[in-house]
Enzyme design. Structure first.
Site, PDB file in Angstrom:
ATOM      1  N   TYR A  20      -0.462  -0.136  20.503  1.00 42.56           N
ATOM      2  CA  TYR A  20      -0.435  -1.100  21.610  1.00 42.56           C
ATOM      3  C   TYR A  20      -0.240  -0.372  22.945  1.00 42.56           C
ATOM      4  CZ  TYR A  20       1.596  -4.639  24.750  1.00 42.56           C
ATOM      5  OH  TYR A  20       1.887  -5.448  25.833  1.00 42.56           O
TER       6      TYR A  20
ATOM      7  N   GLU B 180       5.815  -0.617  27.831  1.00 42.25           N
ATOM      8  CA  GLU B 180       5.530   0.183  26.630  1.00 42.25           C
ATOM      9  C   GLU B 180       4.740   1.452  26.979  1.00 42.25           C
ATOM     10  OE1 GLU B 180       6.405  -0.198  23.277  1.00 42.25           O
ATOM     11  OE2 GLU B 180       7.768  -1.748  23.987  1.00 42.25           O
TER      12      GLU B 180
ATOM     13  N   THR C 117       2.314  -2.752  30.989  1.00 41.99           N
ATOM     14  CA  THR C 117       3.564  -2.952  30.241  1.00 41.99           C
ATOM     15  C   THR C 117       4.497  -1.742  30.288  1.00 41.99           C
ATOM     16  OG1 THR C 117       4.400  -3.110  27.960  1.00 41.99           O
ATOM     17  CG2 THR C 117       2.184  -2.283  28.196  1.00 41.99           C
TER      18      THR C 117
ATOM     19  N   LYS D 112      -2.928  -0.059  26.008  1.00 40.76           N
ATOM     20  CA  LYS D 112      -2.573  -0.536  27.349  1.00 40.76           C
ATOM     21  C   LYS D 112      -2.643   0.599  28.377  1.00 40.76           C
ATOM     22  CE  LYS D 112      -1.473  -5.003  27.137  1.00 40.76           C
ATOM     23  NZ  LYS D 112      -1.897  -6.046  28.091  1.00 40.76           N
TER      24      LYS D 112
HETATM   25  P1  NDP Z   1       1.116 -13.613  24.080  1.00 39.33           P
HETATM   26  O1  NDP Z   1       0.972 -12.864  22.822  1.00 39.33           O
HETATM   27  O2  NDP Z   1       2.022 -14.798  24.127  1.00 39.33           O
HETATM   28  O3  NDP Z   1      -0.342 -14.116  24.554  1.00 39.33           O
HETATM   29  C1  NDP Z   1      -1.473 -13.316  24.384  1.00 39.33           C
HETATM   30  C2  NDP Z   1      -2.688 -14.132  24.768  1.00 39.33           C
HETATM   31  O4  NDP Z   1      -3.860 -13.315  24.584  1.00 39.33           O
HETATM   32  C3  NDP Z   1      -2.912 -15.378  23.906  1.00 39.33           C
HETATM   33  O5  NDP Z   1      -3.425 -16.417  24.726  1.00 39.33           O
HETATM   34  C4  NDP Z   1      -3.966 -14.927  22.909  1.00 39.33           C
HETATM   35  O6  NDP Z   1      -4.758 -15.978  22.400  1.00 39.33           O
HETATM   36  C5  NDP Z   1      -4.810 -14.053  23.827  1.00 39.33           C
HETATM   37  N1  NDP Z   1      -5.682 -13.122  23.093  1.00 39.33           N
HETATM   38  C6  NDP Z   1      -5.373 -12.358  22.027  1.00 39.33           C
HETATM   39  N2  NDP Z   1      -6.448 -11.667  21.624  1.00 39.33           N
HETATM   40  C7  NDP Z   1      -7.458 -12.016  22.442  1.00 39.33           C
HETATM   41  C8  NDP Z   1      -8.837 -11.669  22.511  1.00 39.33           C
HETATM   42  N3  NDP Z   1      -9.392 -10.848  21.632  1.00 39.33           N
HETATM   43  N4  NDP Z   1      -9.592 -12.210  23.505  1.00 39.33           N
HETATM   44  C9  NDP Z   1      -9.044 -13.079  24.383  1.00 39.33           C
HETATM   45  N5  NDP Z   1      -7.751 -13.462  24.358  1.00 39.33           N
HETATM   46  C10 NDP Z   1      -6.975 -12.944  23.393  1.00 39.33           C
HETATM   47  O7  NDP Z   1       1.519 -12.557  25.201  1.00 39.33           O
HETATM   48  P2  NDP Z   1       2.412 -12.769  26.529  1.00 39.33           P
HETATM   49  O8  NDP Z   1       2.016 -14.025  27.174  1.00 39.33           O
HETATM   50  O9  NDP Z   1       3.827 -12.509  26.199  1.00 39.33           O
HETATM   51  O10 NDP Z   1       1.925 -11.520  27.399  1.00 39.33           O
HETATM   52  C11 NDP Z   1       0.838 -11.649  28.317  1.00 39.33           C
HETATM   53  C12 NDP Z   1       0.278 -10.263  28.606  1.00 39.33           C
HETATM   54  O11 NDP Z   1       1.299  -9.449  29.166  1.00 39.33           O
HETATM   55  C13 NDP Z   1      -0.224  -9.516  27.379  1.00 39.33           C
HETATM   56  O12 NDP Z   1      -1.323  -8.746  27.777  1.00 39.33           O
HETATM   57  C14 NDP Z   1       0.936  -8.602  27.008  1.00 39.33           C
HETATM   58  O13 NDP Z   1       0.498  -7.481  26.312  1.00 39.33           O
HETATM   59  C15 NDP Z   1       1.468  -8.265  28.390  1.00 39.33           C
HETATM   60  N6  NDP Z   1       2.885  -7.941  28.458  1.00 39.33           N
HETATM   61  C16 NDP Z   1       3.813  -8.793  27.934  1.00 39.33           C
HETATM   62  C17 NDP Z   1       5.150  -8.496  28.032  1.00 39.33           C
HETATM   63  C18 NDP Z   1       6.190  -9.438  27.510  1.00 39.33           C
HETATM   64  O14 NDP Z   1       7.346  -9.028  27.420  1.00 39.33           O
HETATM   65  N7  NDP Z   1       5.862 -10.679  27.221  1.00 39.33           N
HETATM   66  C19 NDP Z   1       5.620  -7.248  28.663  1.00 39.33           C
HETATM   67  C20 NDP Z   1       4.550  -6.483  29.270  1.00 39.33           C
HETATM   68  C21 NDP Z   1       3.238  -6.808  29.147  1.00 39.33           C
HETATM   69  P3  NDP Z   1      -4.262 -16.859  21.099  1.00 39.33           P
HETATM   70  O15 NDP Z   1      -3.270 -17.859  21.643  1.00 39.33           O
HETATM   71  O16 NDP Z   1      -5.515 -17.457  20.607  1.00 39.33           O
HETATM   72  O17 NDP Z   1      -3.623 -15.888  20.147  1.00 39.33           O
HETATM   73  P1  GDP Z   2       8.732  -4.819  22.112  1.00 35.49           P
HETATM   74  O1  GDP Z   2       9.684  -4.160  23.055  1.00 35.49           O
HETATM   75  O2  GDP Z   2       7.475  -5.270  22.790  1.00 35.49           O
HETATM   76  O3  GDP Z   2       8.455  -4.030  20.895  1.00 35.49           O
HETATM   77  O4  GDP Z   2       9.439  -6.207  21.713  1.00 35.49           O
HETATM   78  P2  GDP Z   2      10.140  -6.716  20.368  1.00 35.49           P
HETATM   79  O5  GDP Z   2      10.907  -7.921  20.730  1.00 35.49           O
HETATM   80  O6  GDP Z   2       9.159  -6.840  19.261  1.00 35.49           O
HETATM   81  O7  GDP Z   2      11.151  -5.525  19.984  1.00 35.49           O
HETATM   82  C1  GDP Z   2      12.168  -5.113  20.851  1.00 35.49           C
HETATM   83  C2  GDP Z   2      13.055  -4.112  20.142  1.00 35.49           C
HETATM   84  O8  GDP Z   2      13.791  -4.801  19.130  1.00 35.49           O
HETATM   85  C3  GDP Z   2      12.294  -2.993  19.432  1.00 35.49           C
HETATM   86  O9  GDP Z   2      12.930  -1.776  19.735  1.00 35.49           O
HETATM   87  C4  GDP Z   2      12.465  -3.306  17.960  1.00 35.49           C
HETATM   88  O10 GDP Z   2      12.501  -2.157  17.110  1.00 35.49           O
HETATM   89  C5  GDP Z   2      13.823  -3.987  17.972  1.00 35.49           C
HETATM   90  N1  GDP Z   2      14.049  -4.855  16.798  1.00 35.49           N
HETATM   91  C6  GDP Z   2      15.138  -4.825  16.003  1.00 35.49           C
HETATM   92  N2  GDP Z   2      15.021  -5.722  15.025  1.00 35.49           N
HETATM   93  C7  GDP Z   2      13.823  -6.339  15.192  1.00 35.49           C
HETATM   94  C8  GDP Z   2      13.146  -7.364  14.479  1.00 35.49           C
HETATM   95  O11 GDP Z   2      13.621  -7.877  13.499  1.00 35.49           O
HETATM   96  N3  GDP Z   2      11.940  -7.765  14.986  1.00 35.49           N
HETATM   97  C9  GDP Z   2      11.397  -7.203  16.120  1.00 35.49           C
HETATM   98  N4  GDP Z   2      10.230  -7.664  16.568  1.00 35.49           N
HETATM   99  N5  GDP Z   2      12.014  -6.211  16.781  1.00 35.49           N
HETATM  100  C10 GDP Z   2      13.216  -5.784  16.332  1.00 35.49           C
END
Ligand code: NDP
Ligand code: GDP
Length: 418
Positions: free
Chosen positions: A190, A168, A166, A194
């Protein structure tokens, strides 16, 4: 001759195992792989026992889901509903968890995957401050457990591994735009978890010659972006209390009040815009409007995950759009889509108010949504992915916002309580 054919059949096998298949990315990736027809060219892959009949199944996509007391397969339900997927047994789900090594070994032994996509994670930055140890266990050590399960099962030489790394990792700004060479400085539990995941993937590549890849993905969104803070059923009862106020549920945790149903900022905004548009909501609260992100579309990004595993040599890639927008700009673009003008109001005021019938929306800010440590700017340079994978994102920022707002309007119109 027979041996060569068997070897070829084995090397042609395309069997994917996805952790996090119920998440935003997992659901799009499962769709993509099923569309691509993941299958064994000649030999079926596994024996299945269904309704007492034992048959050989052409299973293509396997996913790990967590046992939950409530429904957690909403994002992949349509794949089951599709008779083709269902009848041909193209997607198989296994109960499991990244915190359970024995279970991971069992699944890996049974599935014998050729590709593993490790998308499972506690993926919310703000929540990771509240659940730091758990986040480290799942996002950091979970990656190690899965890699080790593959080696233990004798798949280390054949399997290809994708790690959901990520942006992050970059955290505190060291360089703009960020590339594969930019130093890491994570700013949340987080990000730190990661970071462990990232390096253990590199380490297994270098130590054991495994085909391990890191996709350093910048934020990517979609109508399937997470819309709940954290399902209350997964928290210890002694830490939570649910109260209803102003027709909304609030989660009281450690004495703090977290409204349930608000999570990643993009989806929080588009849900609020939809509800305000339909007259269902008059208030929502935002945090730091000045933070900026490089937002892409999840559908575009899962294609790149697959592409990375089709390369002969494993590597790490930044995946981003190279376009930066502030949270404020995301709010503006969303309200513009429904034809509303915004009046910004200062800190400390806890509401985004809609002045009825004036076409004007007041957007306000609360400290409650600020993080203990903020990642101010993320902007990625995806040049390496462009050059080596021939990958470019197809969906623009405006198209993303439009799709999300439209989808939420449709959702809220059908179900105002969604
Ligand atoms: P989501 O939060 O939508 O999905 C996370 C998934 O992980 C869900 O299926 C969840 O299951 C599962 N999960 C959580 N805890 C566990 C565990 N203990 N064991 C097994 N599975 C688990 O995330 P995204 O689809 O958005 O992201 C996918 C991956 O990419 C993640 O690793 C995220 O950190 C990473 N990522 C995402 C970004 C983004 O902008 N979306 C950016 C960069 C990286 P359940 O449905 O049961 O909660
Ligand atoms: P992130 O980049 O994975 O932390 O994704 P988020 O969507 O949670 O947050 C993106 C940015 O939006 C971060 O810098 C937050 O501080 C900012 N932000 C501002 N207002 C909010 C809010 O109400 N909720 C969340 N989740 N983020 C917010």
């Amino acid at each position: 001759m027979a041996e060569t054919a068997a070897k070829k059949a084995k090397s042609d096998r395309k069997v994917a195992l996805i952790t996090g298949i119920t998440g935003q990315d997992g659901s799009y990736l499962a769709e993509l792989l099923i569309e691509k027809g993941y299958t064994s060219s000649s030999r079926p892959l596994s024996l299945c026992l269904v309704n007492g009949f034992c048959f050989v199944a052409a299973v293509q996509v396997h996913g790990i889901i967590r046992r939950s007391s409530s429904f957690n397969t909403g994002r992949i339900a349509h794949l089951f509903a599709n008779p083709v997927t269902h009848e041909q047994n193209k997607m198989v789900l296994h109960y499991g968890d990244l915190t359970d090594s024995t279970n991971l070994v069992k699944i890996v032994m049974e599935v014998q995957p050729t590709e593993v996509y490790n998308l499972g994670a506690m993926s919310h930055v703000k929540v990771s401050f509240d659940m730091a140890e758990y986040t480290g266990n799942v996002d950091g050590l979970g990656t190690l457990r899965l890699l080790d399960a593959l080696r233990t099962s004798g798949l280390g030489d054949s399997v290809r591994f994708y790690q959901a790394s990520t942006s992050e990792l970059y955290g505190k700004v060291q360089e703009i735009p960020q590339t594969e060479k930019t130093p890491f400085y994570p700013r949340s539990p987080y990000g730190v978890a990661k970071l462990y995941g990232y390096w253990i993937v590199v380490n297994y590549r270098e130590s054991y010659g495994m085909h391990c890849n890191n996709g350093i993905l910048f934020n990517h969104e979609s109508p399937r972006r997470g819309a709940f803070c954290w399902p209350p059923s997964r928290l210890l009862p002694c830490h939570l209390r649910l109260v209803a106020s102003r027709r909304r549920l609030h989660l009281i945790m450690d004495g703090r009040n977290l409204p349930v149903g608000e999570t990643f900022v993009t989806r929080k905004i588009t849900r609020a815009v939809a509800k305000i548009h339909l007259g269902q909501q008059e208030s929502v609260t935002l945090g730091n409007l000045d933070a900026s992100r490089d937002w892409g579309h999840a559908k575009d990004y899962v294609e790149m995950m697959w592409l990375m595993l089709q390369q002969d040599t494993p590597d790490d890639f930044v995946i981003a759009t190279n376009e930066e927008h502030s949270v404020r700009e995301f709010v503006e673009a969303s309200f513009r889509h429904i034809g509303k003008e915004i009046v910004w109001e200062g800190e400390g005021v806890n509401e985004v108010g809609k002045e009825k019938d004036t076409g004007i929306v007041r957007v306000k800010i609360s400290e409650r949504y600020y993080r203990p440590a903020e990642v101010e700017r993320l902007l990625g340079n995806p040049e390496k992915a462009k050059q080596k994978l021939g990958w470019t994102p197809k969906i623009s920022f405006t198209e993303l916002v439009t799709e999300m707002v439209e989808a939420d309007i449709k959702l809220m119109r059908a179900n105002p309580l969604a």
